[in-house]
Scaffold this motif. Sequence first.
Motif, PDB file in Angstrom:
ATOM      1  N   HIS A  65      42.002 110.008  78.687  1.00  0.00           N
ATOM      2  CA  HIS A  65      42.142 108.554  78.567  1.00  0.00           C
ATOM      3  C   HIS A  65      42.370 108.008  79.959  1.00  0.00           C
ATOM      4  N   ASP A  66      42.066 106.719  80.111  1.00  0.00           N
ATOM      5  CA  ASP A  66      42.369 106.086  81.387  1.00  0.00           C
ATOM      6  C   ASP A  66      42.707 104.614  81.177  1.00  0.00           C
ATOM      7  N   CYS A  67      41.703 103.768  80.992  1.00  0.00           N
ATOM      8  CA  CYS A  67      41.973 102.317  80.950  1.00  0.00           C
ATOM      9  C   CYS A  67      42.702 101.883  79.691  1.00  0.00           C
ATOM     10  N   ARG A  68      42.430 102.565  78.604  1.00  0.00           N
ATOM     11  CA  ARG A  68      42.967 102.199  77.286  1.00  0.00           C
ATOM     12  C   ARG A  68      42.616 100.769  76.889  1.00  0.00           C
ATOM     13  N   GLY A  70      38.945 100.101  76.564  1.00  0.00           N
ATOM     14  CA  GLY A  70      37.534 100.138  76.190  1.00  0.00           C
ATOM     15  C   GLY A  70      36.543  99.868  77.302  1.00  0.00           C
ATOM     16  N   ILE A  71      36.936 100.072  78.561  1.00  0.00           N
ATOM     17  CA  ILE A  71      35.969  99.785  79.617  1.00  0.00           C
ATOM     18  C   ILE A  71      35.639 100.960  80.526  1.00  0.00           C
ATOM     19  N   CYS A  72      36.397 102.065  80.417  1.00  0.00           N
ATOM     20  CA  CYS A  72      36.153 103.135  81.396  1.00  0.00           C
ATOM     21  C   CYS A  72      35.330 104.283  80.826  1.00  0.00           C
ATOM     22  N   GLY A  73      35.376 104.474  79.511  1.00  0.00           N
ATOM     23  CA  GLY A  73      34.609 105.549  78.897  1.00  0.00           C
ATOM     24  C   GLY A  73      35.242 106.922  79.028  1.00  0.00           C
ATOM     25  N   THR A  74      36.525 106.973  79.291  1.00  0.00           N
ATOM     26  CA  THR A  74      37.180 108.279  79.449  1.00  0.00           C
ATOM     27  C   THR A  74      37.622 108.866  78.112  1.00  0.00           C
ATOM     28  N   CYS A  75      38.149 108.015  77.227  1.00  0.00           N
ATOM     29  CA  CYS A  75      38.653 108.546  75.964  1.00  0.00           C
ATOM     30  C   CYS A  75      37.474 109.074  75.146  1.00  0.00           C
ATOM     31  N   ALA A  91      35.953 101.853  71.405  1.00  0.00           N
ATOM     32  CA  ALA A  91      36.226 103.211  71.873  1.00  0.00           C
ATOM     33  C   ALA A  91      37.505 103.718  71.206  1.00  0.00           C
ATOM     34  N   CYS A  93      40.297 104.415  72.305  1.00  0.00           N
ATOM     35  CA  CYS A  93      41.526 103.725  72.737  1.00  0.00           C
ATOM     36  C   CYS A  93      41.696 102.377  72.057  1.00  0.00           C
ATOM     37  N   ILE A 169      29.250 102.475  79.200  1.00  0.00           N
ATOM     38  CA  ILE A 169      30.390 102.954  79.982  1.00  0.00           C
ATOM     39  C   ILE A 169      30.330 104.469  80.186  1.00  0.00           C
TER      40      ILE A 169
HETATM   41  S1  FES Z   1      40.418 104.936  77.787  1.00  0.00           S
HETATM   42 FE1  FES Z   1      38.964 103.736  78.893  1.00  0.00          FE
HETATM   43  S2  FES Z   1      37.487 103.368  77.345  1.00  0.00           S
HETATM   44 FE2  FES Z   1      39.053 104.330  76.210  1.00  0.00          FE
END
Ligand code: FES
Lengths: 270, 257
Positions: A65-68, A70-75, A91, A93, A169
């Motif tokens: 996870h990163d941005c939490r 919905g914009i980074c695409g990590t989760c 996403a 998150c 993303i």
């Molecule tokens: S944590 Fe960044 S999109 Fe879900």
Amino acid sequence: MVAENTTKNLSITLRVWRQAGPNQPGKFVDYQSKDLNPNMSFLEMLDVVNDELTLKGEEPIAFAHDCREGICGTCSCTINGKAHGPGKGIATCQVYMRAFRDGDVITVEPFRATAFPIVKDLITDRSAFDKIQQAGGFITARTGSAPDANALPVPKPDADLAMDAAACIGCGACVAACKNASAMLFVAAKVSHLGLLPQGQAERDQRVLAMVSTMDALGFGNCTNQYECSAACPKLITHDFIARMNRDYLGATLRSAFKPAPLGTGGGAG
Amino acid sequence: MNLVGYLFCSSIGRKIIMAVTGLILIGFVAGHLVGNLQIFQEPDHINGYGQFLHSLGALLWVARLVIIASVVLHIWAATALTLENKKARGTDYGFKHTIQATLASRAMRWTGYIVLAFLLYHLAHFTVGLAQTGTFKENLPHYTMGSDYRVAGFVAVKAGTPEVLDVYNMVVLGFQNPIVSLFYIIAVGLLSVHLLHGIDSLFQTLGLRNAKWSAGLHKIAVVLCLVYFLGNLAIPGAVLAGKLQPRAASVAAAHAK
Ligand code: FES
Ligand code: HEM
Ligand code: SF4
């Protein structure tokens, strides 16, 4: 009136894929989680469960996870068989516990694709996407000061469509959701985003050929036009971009086969 | 890579091969059905049609080779892509879920391979005569044309032509076996389901589809598949219902063998 699912706390059974590391055997493990606030996010729920595991001296569940927001695409969780869980256009998150019911068993697994090897538990290595981007997801441009805004006019419908594609993303949910672990939606989004703009024209054919070749070489599957990808995509990227990429690819193969070769006399002011 | 490499080695290239060969095969099965529906006219029609096709000689073989090549390429691409797809997933999901993929799209391999099995039986039955040999056209009394058979207004087979193979009686006698008929009906049903996704899919693969066209294309696919199925159902259906009867002379001869 406030809906009941946003006011009543809930208890759930989490069935989580636990895998100590790459190439290690993995298995599902059940965890009970009680009295959860329905308005906490899915990832906050995992935080709570992990706090409890840590207090008990157990290894917490690893998740990305990163941005939490919905914009980074990590989760990147597959929740009850759906990449990014219940809900459309969000996403992992952005999933809230009120999407579930008291007493639910919730199965959480990593995105499953050979090209996305598991790092640990729910974390996958999605750097295969970076390799596809490096193969052609760019334009060659002069560095230095930024060009004047609007120096290169772009028709509004093209700009809008390019923005739709650029909304990707790079989360990999399309691969996870696809019955064949195909990366066509991601690659189509990246190919179209640049291919729709004037700046992307010079390298357009080379881009689609190189990005598709790299996608194939990395072991992603092949599209069967079932559109599970666009249905799972948190940015609702449409599979119309896949049709567009297919068209672009066919055109590029034909154009590259019949392209006249330059004479190689040097040219210019030599 | 060159053109051949792009087409035969890449994911999209092999999909294009599958779509183009699929389109050729659709053209074939549609034309085949229209030809076969002549069985509802006098035997002069379908028998004359058979005689006409055989009279084409080399041209018939060109058509056959195109169809055989299409079948081989189509199945090769389908199999190669499917094997890669299995590998691409690796470990399967513990919790399986489908958001919107249609049943027809998920059954493509099953419907495809069963249609292939049917195709082989069909050739053994009506082209080579390995199945139901007793009523195979070569073994039935030959037919003499009662009237001219015309193609596009030109006389292709003249009235009075003797020694014409009796396709009409072969088909009617063959379908009087309910098991054979049932197998045909199931197989064309599965082929129709295959084409339900296949027609939709081929437009996407060739890049001739977007949100504006998709609903219309899907409706066209549904109607074509339904018409194709009903057209195919009509022939064994009419034989089983007793609406299509063999001509007496040939029946007697067939039973005498
Ligand atoms: S944590 Fe960044 S999109 Fe879900
Ligand atoms: C008369 C016979 C057949 C016809 C007319 C036909 C037609 C088609 C068409 C039009 C497509 C869509 C192409 C695309 O865009 O992907 C298709 C796809 C396919 N066919 Fe066939 N087909 C036939 C037989 C077979 C057989 C024998 C197989 C055996 C394996 C097969 C397996 C497949 C598969 C796996 C697909 C891919 C489906 C997908 O992409 O989702 N087909 N077929
Ligand atoms: S196309 Fe959608 S699902 Fe695929 S990587 Fe981009 S944002 Fe994620």
